[in-house]
Design an enzyme around this catalytic site. Structure first.
Site: not given
Length: 186
Positions: A104-105
């Site tokens: 994800c991030a």
């Protein structure tokens, strides 16, 4: 001797990304240690779920792990980035040839820690692509060398299965996938 993975939990971590990794790796026989970055064993997820980590990061970061796994989440990723101790541990993991896994991030944490090789391919959450120092592949999972990255919560199980496959073997990962009645490895 089974493989060993450290999953670092920072307040604001993305729920499904952490739980999928913990679950899939444990199903596959990997020894998983969850570690709270803040030091408190209780860690709050992005959606308000409180998990109890196995230990504090400070207490277990000196151990040897075959993989370090970083769940994403906006706030969780910012907390991961703020830790100089985590950045140093990621650099040691790279030097030791261990797996660096982020979803994800969280691939942006790998960039900030300076552990990606030039030209190494990654994926991440689409809105985080501008925070990378390289192109972001728009695919669910990328495995390149000692780095495995995942795109988003929707790719969390596939990401975890790819990590499991790298830590054990293809047969074990396929067995876990079949047991979960998922065809993501097909």
């Amino acid at each position: 001797m089974s493989a060993k993975a450290l999953i670092v939990l920072a307040d604001g971590f993305e729920d499904v990304e952490a739980v999928a990794a913990i679950d899939v790796l444990r199903r596959g026989g990997v020894e998983v240690v969850t570690a709270s970055l803040s030091g408190a064993r209780e860690v709050r997820s992005a959606h308000g779920v409180v998990m109890l980590a196995d230990a504090s990061f400070a207490d277990v970061s000196g151990e040897v792990y075959n993989a370090i796994v970083l769940p994403g989440g906006g706030e969780g990723t910012q907390n991961l980035k703020a830790s100089a101790e985590l950045a140093e541990r990621l650099r040691r993991q790279k030097e030791d040839g261990g797996l660096l896994c982020a979803i994800c991030a969280a691939p942006t944490v790998l960039v900030e820690a300076g552990v990606l090789d030039e030209g190494q391919h990654v994926t991440c959450y689409p809105t985080c692509a501008l925070d990378l120092d390289r192109p972001c592949a728009g695919v669910p999972v990328v495995a390149d060398g000692n780095v495995i990255t995942g795109q988003a919560p929707g790719s969390a199980v596939l990401f975890a299965l790819v990590v499991l496959q790298a830590l054990t073997d293809e047969k074990n990962a396929a067995k876990v996938a079949r047991g979960m009645v998922t065809d993501v490895l097909d």
